[in-house]
Scaffold this active site. Structure first.
Site, PDB file in Angstrom:
ATOM      1  N   ALA A  11       0.808  -1.218   0.000  1.00  0.00           N
ATOM      2  CA  ALA A  11       0.000   0.000   0.000  1.00  0.00           C
ATOM      3  C   ALA A  11       0.839   1.264   0.000  1.00  0.00           C
ATOM      4  CB  ALA A  11      -0.933  -0.002   1.206  1.00  0.00           C
ATOM      5  N   ARG A  15       8.030  -3.249  -5.399  1.00  0.00           N
ATOM      6  CA  ARG A  15       9.386  -3.655  -5.732  1.00  0.00           C
ATOM      7  C   ARG A  15       9.367  -4.716  -6.814  1.00  0.00           C
ATOM      8  NH1 ARG A  15      10.609  -5.251  -0.693  1.00  0.00           N
ATOM      9  NH2 ARG A  15       9.024  -6.857  -0.966  1.00  0.00           N
ATOM     10  N   GLY A  79      -5.038  -6.880  -0.762  1.00  0.00           N
ATOM     11  CA  GLY A  79      -6.305  -7.508  -1.139  1.00  0.00           C
ATOM     12  C   GLY A  79      -7.416  -6.530  -1.475  1.00  0.00           C
ATOM     13  N   ASP A 238      -0.957 -10.716  -1.262  1.00  0.00           N
ATOM     14  CA  ASP A 238       0.402 -10.709  -0.712  1.00  0.00           C
ATOM     15  C   ASP A 238       0.540 -11.567   0.542  1.00  0.00           C
ATOM     16  OD1 ASP A 238      -1.046  -8.929   0.911  1.00  0.00           O
ATOM     17  OD2 ASP A 238       0.151  -7.179   0.361  1.00  0.00           O
ATOM     18  N   THR A 261       1.979  -3.093   6.425  1.00  0.00           N
ATOM     19  CA  THR A 261       0.966  -2.050   6.610  1.00  0.00           C
ATOM     20  C   THR A 261      -0.224  -2.615   7.368  1.00  0.00           C
ATOM     21  OG1 THR A 261       1.668  -0.967   4.562  1.00  0.00           O
ATOM     22  CG2 THR A 261      -0.524  -0.415   5.418  1.00  0.00           C
ATOM     23  N   ASN A 298      -7.385  -9.660  10.613  1.00  0.00           N
ATOM     24  CA  ASN A 298      -6.718  -8.468  10.070  1.00  0.00           C
ATOM     25  C   ASN A 298      -6.560  -7.412  11.157  1.00  0.00           C
ATOM     26  OD1 ASN A 298      -6.770  -8.647   6.827  1.00  0.00           O
ATOM     27  ND2 ASN A 298      -8.547  -9.686   7.685  1.00  0.00           N
ATOM     28  N   GLY A 408       8.075  -7.134   6.339  1.00  0.00           N
ATOM     29  CA  GLY A 408       8.838  -5.932   6.635  1.00  0.00           C
ATOM     30  C   GLY A 408       8.794  -5.516   8.083  1.00  0.00           C
TER      31      GLY A 408
END
Length: 492
Positions: A11, A15, A79, A238, A261, A298, A408
């Site tokens: 978001a 890359r 998503g 992802d 994120t 989530n 990340g």
């Protein structure tokens, strides 16, 4: 030796990463990076789809310049979002909406006039979120009914693949996030779709991950002076790719957090788990590789840090994420808490002020300094993760001995340590580039260079180092002491 190119779009950035698979090990090399984020257009948040497609072509050009032997391409993204195309010309009808746009608020109210959240969960097994594709499409039909006439949508990763020459199909793991899929048949839930008044004609064919999804177009192949490389469908959501790259034990129960994120916490299971208890606890059943279900919840993750940093840096503070970590570490813990999933934090805006306002509304000490705002986020996320893991263990009837974190967010050592403290469990962090790793290994499975998901995970374990964080007794005790206060303000 096999080489594949993974495009991993989040978001806030995207890359291009070349993966080299050789002798049971995978090596990564980033060849292209570009910014991403919401674009405000005509009062709505959108994605700049044409620019993103151009960035993919540029990334492919760079990859081929250094690795002309690349054997395939695949794309994964966040998503729920999609692009509408004309069924005859295959031209984009309008810029795709960003899931953070507030148009879905009215759509939720409209849908719930004729059904209930309980009924939707029984039908789809998906956690209720106003940003889900179901509500986006209902909003889209209300605002732009003309788009649904002679129109069909593709999920964002499939739409980007189509821009490179991919076929006009939709990959299963991404479709599973829409709240419009039958989790048992793994096809569109036509009865639900009919009840919403959405035309069946707008829904594309669903195909499984780890399959071929077309090839580079003649035009792009000629422009880049390359062969028509296969475009693979991987876990194009992802998190599906990230979970595929969890270096999980083969013969033990394991749980994971895909930290970015969004922070997705859950377990990999064989069949959907749909109960009133799992609905109340906001657990969702999304698709994974090898027929697996990602049973997860989530959580707003690094978004809270990202938006705070954006606001501060626009004010001239020039803070890095490492600076922010140090500021939080220098601040006393557990002075205030937030519910990380509170709706007021979902849209772009002044995150620090929203956090102060949340504390004000809930009768807590109001964070004053930037460090206090950050420490509030850190402590709240760690406690929220711990609470959700305990809920997962109860729902699954499992006792976890460790917790895997990929993505990340593993770079944030303070968050990893505090998560271990709050869970009173070892946290195994890594690989950082889990999504790209899962994307690349999904391509290798599709190309029949890797035999199974289990074999892919053996490659992950052989290829990437992980960091282990152990709980500290003093912080674990403090978090236990503050757990009730946190639960009160976080609604747990």
């Amino acid at each position: 030796m096999n080489k594949f190119l993974a495009f991993d779009l989040g978001a806030s950035s995207g890359r291009g990463i070349v993966g080299t698979l050789d002798s049971g090990k995978l090596e990564l090399r980033e060849v292209h990076r570009f910014p991403n984020g919401p674009v405000l257009k005509d009062g709505s948040f959108t994605w700049d789809y044409p620019r993103l497609a151009a960035e993919l072509k540029e990334g492919l050009k760079k990859a081929l310049a250094s690795d002309p032997e690349i054997e395939g391409i695949a794309i994964d993204t966040w998503g729920v979002d999609y692009v509408f195309f004309d069924t005859e010309t295959h031209e984009m009808k309008r810029l795709p909406y960003n899931y953070r746009d507030e148009r879905t608020v009215a759509a939720v109210e409209k849908v719930l006039r004729s059904t209930t959240l309980e009924a939707l969960y029984r039908a789809t097994g998906i956690q209720h979120m106003a940003l889900n594709t179901l509500f986006q499409l209902v909003a889209h039909k209300t605002q732009h009914p003309e788009d649904l006439e002679h129109g069909v949508f593709l999920p964002i990763p499939d739409a980007l693949a189509f821009a490179l020459g991919g076929d006009f199909t939709a990959e299963y793991s991404h479709c599973s996030t829409t709240e419009l899929l039958d989790p048992v048949s793994r096809d569109w839930h036509w009865a639900l779709i009919d009840s919403l008044g959405l035309p069946r004609s707008i829904f594309p064919k669903i195909v499984p991950p780890c399959t071929v999804g077309g090839a580079l177009s003649d035009e792009i192949a000629a422009e880049l002076h390359c062969r028509k490389l296969p475009i693979y469908k991987v876990g194009s959501h992802d998190t599906a790719s990230a979970v595929a790259a969890v270096p999980a034990p083969e013969n033990a129960d394991w749980a994971y957090l895909s930290a970015g994120t969004w922070a997705l916490l859950g377990a990999e299971i064989d069949a959907p788990e749909i109960s009133e208890d799992s609905r109340r606890e906001s657990f969702t059943n999304e698709g994974g590789l090898d027929g697996k279900i990602r049973f997860l919840t989530n959580i707003m993750g690094s978004w809270l840090f990202q938006e705070s940093r954006r606001v501060w840096n626009e004010a001239g503070k020039n803070l890095s994420f490492a600076d922010m970590e140090k500021m939080a570490l220098a601040t006393p813990p557990c002075q205030s808490f937030i519910n990380p999933n509170d709706a007021t934090f979902a849209a772009p805006g002044d995150m620090p002020e929203r956090i102060r306002d949340f504390c004000r509304r809930t009768g807590q000490r109001i964070p004053q300094s930037d460090g206090e705002v950050l420490r509030t986020i850190y402590d709240s996320l760690a406690l929220y993760f711990a609470g959700k893991l305990a809920t997962l263990a109860r729902l699954r009837g499992v006792r976890y001995g460790a917790f895997n974190v990929v993505g990340g967010g593993t770079r944030d050592r303070l968050l990893m340590q505090l998560t271990s403290d709050a869970m009173d469990l070892p946290v195994i962090a890594g690989p950082v580039e889990a999504t790209a790793v899962g994307n690349l290994l999904g391509q290798a499975i599709a190309a029949k260079q890797v035999g199974s998901l289990a074999a892919a995970r053996r490659i992950v374990r052989a290829s990437f180092e992980v960091s282990t964080y152990s709980p500290r007794a003093e912080m674990t005790a403090l978090y236990r002491e503050k757990a009730a206060a946190f639960a009160e303000v976080a609604g747990r």
